[in-house]
Design a protein around this motif. Structure first.
Motif, short mmCIF file in Angstrom:
data_model
loop_
_atom_site.label_atom_id
_atom_site.label_comp_id
_atom_site.label_asym_id
_atom_site.label_seq_id
_atom_site.Cartn_x
_atom_site.Cartn_y
_atom_site.Cartn_z
N ARG A 63 0.83 -1.20 0.00
CA ARG A 63 0.00 0.00 0.00
C ARG A 63 0.86 1.25 0.00
NH1 ARG A 63 -1.09 3.75 3.50
NH2 ARG A 63 -3.07 4.89 3.44
N THR A 64 1.80 1.33 0.96
CA THR A 64 2.63 2.52 1.08
C THR A 64 3.50 2.73 -0.15
OG1 THR A 64 2.68 2.24 3.48
CG2 THR A 64 4.37 3.65 2.51
N ASN A 65 4.12 1.68 -0.64
CA ASN A 65 5.00 1.80 -1.81
C ASN A 65 4.23 2.26 -3.04
OD1 ASN A 65 7.11 0.94 -0.21
ND2 ASN A 65 7.01 -1.19 -0.90
N SER A 66 3.02 1.71 -3.23
CA SER A 66 2.22 2.07 -4.41
C SER A 66 1.77 3.52 -4.34
CB SER A 66 1.00 1.14 -4.53
OG SER A 66 1.40 -0.20 -4.66
N LEU A 67 1.28 3.94 -3.17
CA LEU A 67 0.82 5.32 -3.04
C LEU A 67 1.98 6.30 -3.15
CD1 LEU A 67 -1.75 4.89 -0.12
CD2 LEU A 67 -2.27 5.39 -2.51
N TYR A 68 3.13 5.95 -2.58
CA TYR A 68 4.29 6.82 -2.67
C TYR A 68 4.72 6.98 -4.12
CZ TYR A 68 8.99 8.69 -2.00
OH TYR A 68 10.12 9.46 -2.06
N GLY A 69 4.69 5.90 -4.89
CA GLY A 69 5.04 5.98 -6.31
C GLY A 69 4.11 6.90 -7.08
N LEU A 70 2.83 6.85 -6.75
CA LEU A 70 1.87 7.72 -7.45
C LEU A 70 2.09 9.19 -7.11
CD1 LEU A 70 -1.41 5.61 -7.18
CD2 LEU A 70 -0.08 6.10 -9.24
N TYR A 104 -4.13 9.99 0.87
CA TYR A 104 -4.18 8.54 1.12
C TYR A 104 -2.88 8.06 1.74
CZ TYR A 104 -8.46 8.11 -1.65
OH TYR A 104 -9.75 8.22 -2.12
N LEU A 105 -1.75 8.58 1.23
CA LEU A 105 -0.44 8.13 1.72
C LEU A 105 -0.29 8.41 3.20
CD1 LEU A 105 2.43 7.06 1.20
CD2 LEU A 105 3.08 9.41 0.58
N TYR A 106 -0.74 9.59 3.65
CA TYR A 106 -0.57 9.97 5.05
C TYR A 106 -1.74 9.57 5.93
CZ TYR A 106 3.72 12.53 4.18
OH TYR A 106 5.02 12.84 3.88
N SER A 107 -2.82 9.08 5.34
CA SER A 107 -3.99 8.74 6.16
C SER A 107 -3.75 7.54 7.05
CB SER A 107 -5.20 8.49 5.26
OG SER A 107 -5.02 7.31 4.48
N LEU A 164 11.49 9.31 11.62
CA LEU A 164 11.42 10.17 10.44
C LEU A 164 9.99 10.64 10.21
CD1 LEU A 164 12.91 11.42 8.08
CD2 LEU A 164 12.47 9.34 6.76
N PHE A 165 9.02 9.74 10.39
CA PHE A 165 7.62 10.14 10.24
C PHE A 165 7.24 11.15 11.33
CE2 PHE A 165 3.05 9.59 10.94
CZ PHE A 165 2.57 9.72 9.65
N LEU A 166 7.72 10.92 12.55
CA LEU A 166 7.46 11.86 13.64
C LEU A 166 8.03 13.25 13.32
CD1 LEU A 166 8.01 9.85 16.93
CD2 LEU A 166 6.05 11.29 16.40
N ARG A 167 9.24 13.28 12.76
CA ARG A 167 9.85 14.56 12.40
C ARG A 167 9.00 15.26 11.34
NH1 ARG A 167 13.29 16.69 8.54
NH2 ARG A 167 14.77 18.24 9.33
N LYS A 188 -5.27 9.34 9.76
CA LYS A 188 -6.54 8.82 10.26
C LYS A 188 -6.39 7.49 11.00
CE LYS A 188 -8.65 12.16 8.02
NZ LYS A 188 -9.24 13.32 8.73
N VAL A 189 -5.39 6.70 10.61
CA VAL A 189 -5.21 5.37 11.19
C VAL A 189 -3.75 5.19 11.60
CG1 VAL A 189 -5.34 2.88 10.79
CG2 VAL A 189 -7.07 4.40 9.78
N ILE A 190 -3.54 4.67 12.81
CA ILE A 190 -2.20 4.33 13.28
C ILE A 190 -2.19 2.84 13.61
CG2 ILE A 190 -0.47 4.65 15.08
CD1 ILE A 190 -1.45 7.51 15.40
N CYS A 191 -1.32 2.09 12.92
CA CYS A 191 -1.14 0.65 13.18
C CYS A 191 0.26 0.46 13.76
CB CYS A 191 -1.30 -0.16 11.89
SG CYS A 191 -2.94 -0.07 11.15
N TRP A 192 0.32 0.05 14.99
CA TRP A 192 1.59 -0.03 15.75
C TRP A 192 1.94 -1.51 15.94
CZ3 TRP A 192 4.45 4.20 16.57
CH2 TRP A 192 5.48 4.15 17.50
#
Length: 494
Positions: free
Chosen positions: A32-39, A53-56, A67-70, A83-87
């Protein structure tokens, strides 16, 4: 098969591009992340459409969250899109991802100092939670999956809607968790659901249970754990009052609609006090299973369960009360002969449509057979699931289930006469696979089907109990097992 180039994508209208992004949004990590980042790199238009979508959805499975926190601490617009955090983290390379205040993370070069500086600014303006988190980060190095990193992340994600934590076994269970949610609930008005994998104490997650916006909460392994020697529980420490004085402890109600406690081992005292103030509880699940972390042996808490259920009788739609299989099962009191039986408790619940319970058996001297009181089932029940305790151990004598089969025929008669007009299915689960079918008289299925009730058989997993492991192992050395006759077989994914 031809692939679609970015120029071809740009010829599509926004409506179709959004449909494609919605489809990609359901991919598993990391695709998911790789595909959205590519777009986002394929052009300005795709960047603008794909970035939300990438940051949701922030999925922390590997690497570090620094890095995401920064990024989100320096960019409030991006932070507002989470919108969603999966830890869920992989600890196999934990030594590569450590943080000390003011020191670069080992071999990675990512810093958390930017987020800490932002927290320092908030603390300077009187934010006690920010001061608490900054002081906590100074206590020692931040390891992979540390609760402190998640709490810092929460400080910068005001629009998070769902929180999912796969592992908490490294967290300190002597403290409240999710301090920002506990102390500044108004900053989390969008958070409506959470899924947590324990072990945990009920006090650890009181912030989630009392959060005004929370509607669905699924907790696995809620346990009455042993208290470590020379350790003080934070909720017993008067010095913690300053931080929490303006938080949750001024309220005594919950807005939960769905509360599921899976693989748990507790007497429910604290949870019962909270749920009794709930105004609109629609579904409740409690699975009781022995846990070695417990401070003592705990019987199934039927008294507390019935009090909890009675407090929500006008709103409950679905109830599941079960004693799950364990490798060393404990004797359970027969709920049907107790004065606070589950059937008797729910018989007048006007909106209850789904009921799942454990049932005493005819298979042992310890639990003599008692006919189920079909007349005590709630009037609008649609689906009944029974864990028939007597079928956990395989017994060859088919006469041992004859009385149950007669009672099922009686249920069909009652259904034909107009009782339980909405009943559509009766399921028996967790029976020993060597029965082949359960109940053994397969004609019972036709009898129930003729009155509009489907009989469902759900055998236990091989190896789920000591009985099944021993029986299967012995028979495999002697002969091939017989066929198992199953009308509907539900396979639980691991």
């Amino acid at each position: 098969m031809a692939t679609l180039s970015s120029s071809s994508l740009l010829k599509l209208p926004d409506e179709l591009l959004l449909e494609i992004l919605n489809y990609i949004d359901h991919f598993a990590y990391p695709w998911r992340t790789n595909s959205l980042y590519g777009l986002t790199l394929a052009g300005r238009r795709l960047h603008a459409l794909a970035k939300p979508y990438l940051y949701s959805n922030f999925s922390f499975y590997a690497g570090v969250p620094y890095l995401f926190l920064r990024t989100i601490s320096l960019n409030p617009d991006l932070a507002s899109q989470v919108k969603v955090i999966c830890w869920d983290y992989d600890t196999s390379a934990a030594e590569l991802f450590v943080y000390k205040p003011g020191v670069l993370a080992v071999k990675q070069g990512f810093q958390l100092d930017d987020a800490c500086d932002k927290l320092e600014d908030r603390a300077a303006h009187g934010n006690l939670v920010a001061r608490h988190l900054v002081d906590g980060l100074k206590l020692g190095r931040l390891y992979l999956g540390d609760l402190r990193a998640l709490e810092v992340l929460l400080m910068f994600t005001p629009n998070v809607e769902h929180l999912e934590v796969a592992e908490t076994y490294r967290w300190d269970d002597h403290h409240y968790w999710f301090t920002p949610i506990l102390c500044i609930p108004n900053d989390f008005s969008q958070l409506v659901s959470a899924t947590l994998q324990g072990p945990m104490r009920s006090e650890n997650v009181v912030g989630l249970m009392l959060l005004p916006s929370m509607r669905r909460l699924e907790l696995t392994q809620v346990i009455e754990m042993r208290q470590e020697q020379d350790r003080t529980l934070q909720w017993q420490d008067p010095s913690a009052d300053k931080l929490f004085s303006k938080g949750f402890f001024n309220q005594r109600s919950s807005n939960l609609e769905h509360l599921h406690l899976l693989d748990s081992y507790t007497q429910l005292h604290d949870i019962m006090q909270i749920v009794r103030t709930t105004r609109n509880l629609k579904s409740f699940v409690y699975e009781h299973i022995v846990n070695e972390l417990s401070q003592q042996h705990l019987d199934m808490p039927y008294d507390n369960l019935t009090q909890l259920l009675e407090s929500q009788q006008d709103t409950l739609i679905s109830i599941s009360i079960s004693a799950k299989h364990s490798r060393d099962p404990i004797p359970l009191p027969a709920p049907w002969e107790d004065k606070n039986v589950i059937f008797k408790t729910v018989q007048d619940f006007p909106n209850l449509t789904h009921l799942e319970v454990s049932y005493p058996c005819a298979q042992s001297r310890q639990w003599p057979y008692r006919a189920p009181k079909w007349e005590e089932l709630p009037p609008n029940l649609e689906h009944l699931t029974v864990d028939y305790l007597g079928a956990h151990e395989y017994i060859e004598d088919s006469r041992r289930t004859a009385e149950l089969e007669q009672d099922l025929e009686e249920l069909a008669v009652r259904k034909r006469r107009g009782a339980l007009p909405n009943l559509r299915s009766v399921a028996f689960e967790n029976w020993h696979p060597y029965y082949g079918s359960f109940p053994r008289d397969v004609s019972i299925g036709n009898v129930l089907r003729n009155v509009g009730v489907q009989l469902i058989s759900i055998p236990a997993k091989i190896g789920s109990t000591t009985h099944i492991m021993e029986d299967i192992g012995w028979v495999e050395l002697q002969s091939e097992p017989e066929w198992v006759i199953i009308e509907i077989y539900r396979v639980d994914e691991e």
